[in-house]
Design a protein around this motif. Structure first.
Motif, PDB file in Angstrom:
ATOM      1  N   HIS A   1       6.737 -13.197   2.181  1.00 49.41           N
ATOM      2  CA  HIS A   1       7.924 -13.464   1.355  1.00 49.41           C
ATOM      3  C   HIS A   1       7.773 -14.681   0.456  1.00 49.41           C
ATOM      4  CE1 HIS A   1       9.404 -16.967   3.634  1.00 49.41           C
ATOM      5  NE2 HIS A   1       8.815 -16.366   4.658  1.00 49.41           N
ATOM      6  N   TYR A   2       6.951 -15.651   0.827  1.00 49.22           N
ATOM      7  CA  TYR A   2       6.797 -16.876   0.046  1.00 49.22           C
ATOM      8  C   TYR A   2       5.679 -16.772  -1.003  1.00 49.22           C
ATOM      9  CZ  TYR A   2       3.136 -17.469   3.534  1.00 49.22           C
ATOM     10  OH  TYR A   2       2.058 -17.263   4.358  1.00 49.22           O
ATOM     11  N   ALA A   3       4.938 -15.674  -1.015  1.00 45.49           N
ATOM     12  CA  ALA A   3       3.808 -15.530  -1.932  1.00 45.49           C
ATOM     13  C   ALA A   3       4.190 -14.706  -3.154  1.00 45.49           C
ATOM     14  CB  ALA A   3       2.639 -14.863  -1.216  1.00 45.49           C
ATOM     15  N   VAL A   4       3.497 -14.987  -4.260  1.00 50.52           N
ATOM     16  CA  VAL A   4       3.717 -14.220  -5.484  1.00 50.52           C
ATOM     17  C   VAL A   4       2.940 -12.913  -5.417  1.00 50.52           C
ATOM     18  CG1 VAL A   4       4.164 -16.230  -6.943  1.00 50.52           C
ATOM     19  CG2 VAL A   4       1.826 -15.385  -6.701  1.00 50.52           C
ATOM     20  N   CYS A   5       3.442 -11.933  -6.147  1.00 50.95           N
ATOM     21  CA  CYS A   5       2.757 -10.658  -6.317  1.00 50.95           C
ATOM     22  C   CYS A   5       2.216 -10.594  -7.738  1.00 50.95           C
ATOM     23  CB  CYS A   5       3.746  -9.504  -6.136  1.00 50.95           C
ATOM     24  SG  CYS A   5       4.046  -9.013  -4.439  1.00 50.95           S
ATOM     25  N   PRO A   6       1.168  -9.805  -7.970  1.00 55.08           N
ATOM     26  CA  PRO A   6       0.671  -9.677  -9.345  1.00 55.08           C
ATOM     27  C   PRO A   6       1.676  -8.940 -10.224  1.00 55.08           C
ATOM     28  CG  PRO A   6      -0.493  -8.176  -7.881  1.00 55.08           C
ATOM     29  CD  PRO A   6       0.393  -9.020  -7.019  1.00 55.08           C
ATOM     30  N   VAL A   7       1.710  -9.322 -11.503  1.00 54.66           N
ATOM     31  CA  VAL A   7       2.621  -8.690 -12.456  1.00 54.66           C
ATOM     32  C   VAL A   7       2.203  -7.255 -12.716  1.00 54.66           C
ATOM     33  CG1 VAL A   7       3.442  -8.748 -14.849  1.00 54.66           C
ATOM     34  CG2 VAL A   7       3.191 -10.862 -13.567  1.00 54.66           C
ATOM     35  N   LYS A   8       0.917  -7.037 -12.824  1.00 57.45           N
ATOM     36  CA  LYS A   8       0.408  -5.695 -13.084  1.00 57.45           C
ATOM     37  C   LYS A   8      -0.912  -5.512 -12.371  1.00 57.45           C
ATOM     38  CE  LYS A   8      -1.083  -7.532 -17.460  1.00 57.45           C
ATOM     39  NZ  LYS A   8      -0.710  -7.738 -18.792  1.00 57.45           N
ATOM     40  N   ALA A   9      -1.250  -4.296 -12.129  1.00 61.37           N
ATOM     41  CA  ALA A   9      -2.458  -3.976 -11.375  1.00 61.37           C
ATOM     42  C   ALA A   9      -3.725  -4.297 -12.150  1.00 61.37           C
ATOM     43  CB  ALA A   9      -2.450  -2.510 -10.960  1.00 61.37           C
ATOM     44  N   THR A  10      -3.635  -4.537 -13.451  1.00 59.77           N
ATOM     45  CA  THR A  10      -4.836  -4.830 -14.226  1.00 59.77           C
ATOM     46  C   THR A  10      -5.469  -6.140 -13.791  1.00 59.77           C
ATOM     47  OG1 THR A  10      -3.495  -5.851 -15.940  1.00 59.77           O
ATOM     48  CG2 THR A  10      -4.133  -3.562 -16.273  1.00 59.77           C
TER      49      THR A  10
ATOM     50  N   ILE B   1      -5.059   1.380  -5.009  1.00 59.00           N
ATOM     51  CA  ILE B   1      -4.633   0.111  -4.410  1.00 59.00           C
ATOM     52  C   ILE B   1      -3.631  -0.587  -5.311  1.00 59.00           C
ATOM     53  CG2 ILE B   1      -5.403  -2.210  -3.774  1.00 59.00           C
ATOM     54  CD1 ILE B   1      -8.050  -0.881  -2.838  1.00 59.00           C
ATOM     55  N   GLY B   2      -3.931  -0.616  -6.611  1.00 57.46           N
ATOM     56  CA  GLY B   2      -3.024  -1.252  -7.564  1.00 57.46           C
ATOM     57  C   GLY B   2      -1.642  -0.619  -7.550  1.00 57.46           C
ATOM     58  N   GLU B   3      -1.587   0.706  -7.484  1.00 56.76           N
ATOM     59  CA  GLU B   3      -0.308   1.415  -7.432  1.00 56.76           C
ATOM     60  C   GLU B   3       0.468   1.068  -6.163  1.00 56.76           C
ATOM     61  OE1 GLU B   3       0.988   6.017  -6.923  1.00 56.76           O
ATOM     62  OE2 GLU B   3      -0.458   5.590  -8.519  1.00 56.76           O
ATOM     63  N   LYS B   4      -0.237   1.021  -5.052  1.00 57.98           N
ATOM     64  CA  LYS B   4       0.423   0.698  -3.779  1.00 57.98           C
ATOM     65  C   LYS B   4       0.956  -0.744  -3.794  1.00 57.98           C
ATOM     66  CE  LYS B   4      -0.147   1.321   1.173  1.00 57.98           C
ATOM     67  NZ  LYS B   4      -1.009   1.762   2.263  1.00 57.98           N
ATOM     68  N   ILE B   5       0.177  -1.656  -4.348  1.00 59.51           N
ATOM     69  CA  ILE B   5       0.618  -3.055  -4.435  1.00 59.51           C
ATOM     70  C   ILE B   5       1.820  -3.172  -5.364  1.00 59.51           C
ATOM     71  CG2 ILE B   5      -0.012  -5.343  -5.328  1.00 59.51           C
ATOM     72  CD1 ILE B   5      -2.828  -4.834  -4.154  1.00 59.51           C
ATOM     73  N   MET B   6       1.760  -2.510  -6.511  1.00 57.05           N
ATOM     74  CA  MET B   6       2.873  -2.583  -7.465  1.00 57.05           C
ATOM     75  C   MET B   6       4.150  -2.018  -6.847  1.00 57.05           C
ATOM     76  SD  MET B   6       1.948  -4.136 -10.229  1.00 57.05           S
ATOM     77  CE  MET B   6       1.266  -5.211  -9.000  1.00 57.05           C
ATOM     78  N   ASN B   7       4.040  -0.919  -6.121  1.00 53.88           N
ATOM     79  CA  ASN B   7       5.216  -0.352  -5.452  1.00 53.88           C
ATOM     80  C   ASN B   7       5.784  -1.334  -4.438  1.00 53.88           C
ATOM     81  OD1 ASN B   7       5.210   2.060  -6.861  1.00 53.88           O
ATOM     82  ND2 ASN B   7       3.928   3.106  -5.363  1.00 53.88           N
ATOM     83  N   TYR B   8       4.931  -1.987  -3.687  1.00 53.27           N
ATOM     84  CA  TYR B   8       5.393  -2.977  -2.718  1.00 53.27           C
ATOM     85  C   TYR B   8       6.053  -4.162  -3.437  1.00 53.27           C
ATOM     86  CZ  TYR B   8       5.600  -6.615   0.731  1.00 53.27           C
ATOM     87  OH  TYR B   8       6.061  -7.615   1.540  1.00 53.27           O
ATOM     88  N   CYS B   9       5.410  -4.663  -4.477  1.00 56.52           N
ATOM     89  CA  CYS B   9       5.901  -5.861  -5.166  1.00 56.52           C
ATOM     90  C   CYS B   9       7.223  -5.621  -5.901  1.00 56.52           C
ATOM     91  CB  CYS B   9       4.831  -6.377  -6.134  1.00 56.52           C
ATOM     92  SG  CYS B   9       3.415  -7.109  -5.272  1.00 56.52           S
ATOM     93  N   ARG B  10       7.453  -4.416  -6.340  1.00 52.54           N
ATOM     94  CA  ARG B  10       8.714  -4.111  -7.036  1.00 52.54           C
ATOM     95  C   ARG B  10       9.924  -4.199  -6.097  1.00 52.54           C
ATOM     96  NH1 ARG B  10       5.754   0.452  -9.121  1.00 52.54           N
ATOM     97  NH2 ARG B  10       4.782  -0.224 -11.034  1.00 52.54           N
ATOM     98  N   ARG B  11       9.676  -4.221  -4.815  1.00 51.45           N
ATOM     99  CA  ARG B  11      10.766  -4.241  -3.843  1.00 51.45           C
ATOM    100  C   ARG B  11      11.378  -5.613  -3.636  1.00 51.45           C
ATOM    101  NH1 ARG B  11       7.483  -0.939   0.513  1.00 51.45           N
ATOM    102  NH2 ARG B  11       7.292   0.993  -0.622  1.00 51.45           N
ATOM    103  N   GLY B  12      10.945  -6.594  -4.403  1.00 54.85           N
ATOM    104  CA  GLY B  12      11.629  -7.874  -4.317  1.00 54.85           C
ATOM    105  C   GLY B  12      10.786  -9.084  -4.034  1.00 54.85           C
ATOM    106  N   SER B  13       9.472  -8.940  -4.010  1.00 55.15           N
ATOM    107  CA  SER B  13       8.635 -10.124  -3.817  1.00 55.15           C
ATOM    108  C   SER B  13       8.624 -10.944  -5.093  1.00 55.15           C
ATOM    109  CB  SER B  13       7.197  -9.706  -3.491  1.00 55.15           C
ATOM    110  OG  SER B  13       7.167  -9.057  -2.242  1.00 55.15           O
ATOM    111  N   LYS B  14       8.229 -12.201  -4.964  1.00 62.02           N
ATOM    112  CA  LYS B  14       8.079 -13.045  -6.152  1.00 62.02           C
ATOM    113  C   LYS B  14       6.952 -12.491  -6.997  1.00 62.02           C
ATOM    114  CE  LYS B  14       7.287 -17.072  -4.470  1.00 62.02           C
ATOM    115  NZ  LYS B  14       7.174 -18.467  -4.046  1.00 62.02           N
ATOM    116  N   ILE B  15       7.124 -12.496  -8.310  1.00 58.15           N
ATOM    117  CA  ILE B  15       6.135 -11.936  -9.210  1.00 58.15           C
ATOM    118  C   ILE B  15       5.463 -13.058  -9.994  1.00 58.15           C
ATOM    119  CG2 ILE B  15       5.779 -10.383 -11.179  1.00 58.15           C
ATOM    120  CD1 ILE B  15       6.655  -8.867  -8.724  1.00 58.15           C
ATOM    121  N   ASP B  16       4.118 -12.995 -10.076  1.00 56.71           N
ATOM    122  CA  ASP B  16       3.341 -13.970 -10.854  1.00 56.71           C
ATOM    123  C   ASP B  16       3.026 -13.358 -12.205  1.00 56.71           C
ATOM    124  OD1 ASP B  16       1.720 -16.073 -11.659  1.00 56.71           O
ATOM    125  OD2 ASP B  16      -0.065 -15.171 -10.787  1.00 56.71           O
TER     126      ASP B  16
END
Length: 193
Positions: free
Chosen positions: A152-161, A178-193
């Protein structure tokens, strides 16, 4: 780290945590079956920057031809490792900084979000084989709890690129999944970098 064992077999663990936390560090290493050459923790109120800088300098004095530095952007690792690279340019193969806060990094640092990002970079550098890189990617793809990768305290990537899509042709499909799975996870409310 296990996949890197063939060319980076000596693992040193360096923490700015005070010695009182050594037990916790050793428990974590034991839980994940890591046997470092040495674990460094800080004594008392030593300055964190110079403490870590001097430990890395000491490790370099042990006749290692080249080293790979891995840290995070929580505190001073990027600046410390940048100084090491500037002071010992022929000794540092790579500097990998785990993106946790999203702080700006020096140009000497290569950011990464997951072990797969790091594995792709090591593959591009010619140090990790395709099968070793694939193994790391499969572990990330099949991870059941992405909260372990992106707490919860970590940023997620803005895009899979940011995951080097297209740079390792043999890994393109796996990287995309992997990028798609990460993006789906990050869209759920994690901090975005």
């Amino acid at each position: 780290y296990r996949e890197m064992d063939s060319y980076a077999s000596d693992l040193y663990v360096l923490s700015a945590s005070p010695k009182i936390f050594r037990h916790n560090i050793f428990n974590l290493l034991k839980k994940h079956d890591f046997n470092p050459v040495k674990v460094y923790t800080r004594k008392g109120l030593e300055n964190k920057f110079w403490y870590k800088y001097n430990v890395v300098k000491d490790v370099l004095s042990k006749d290692y031809e080249k080293i790979i530095l891995v840290g995070d952007d929580l505190e001073e690792d990027p600046a410390i490792y940048d100084k090491i690279k500037n002071d010992f340019p022929d000794k540092v193969l790579a500097i990998y900084i785990h993106r946790v806060t999203g702080h700006k990094l020096p140009t000497s640092a290569t950011p990464y979000f997951t072990a797969y990002d790091l594995a792709l970079r090591e593959n591009i550098a010619g140090r990790l084989s395709l099968s070793e890189t694939w193994s790391v990617g499969e572990a990330i793809l099949t991870e059941s709890d992405y909260g372990r990768l992106f707490p919860h305290y970590a940023v997620c990537p803005v895009k899979a690129t940011g995951m080097l899509s297209g740079k390792v042709a043999a890994m393109e499909e796996l990287t995309s999944r992997i990028g798609e799975k990460i993006m789906n996870y990050c869209r759920r409310g994690s901090k975005i970098d």
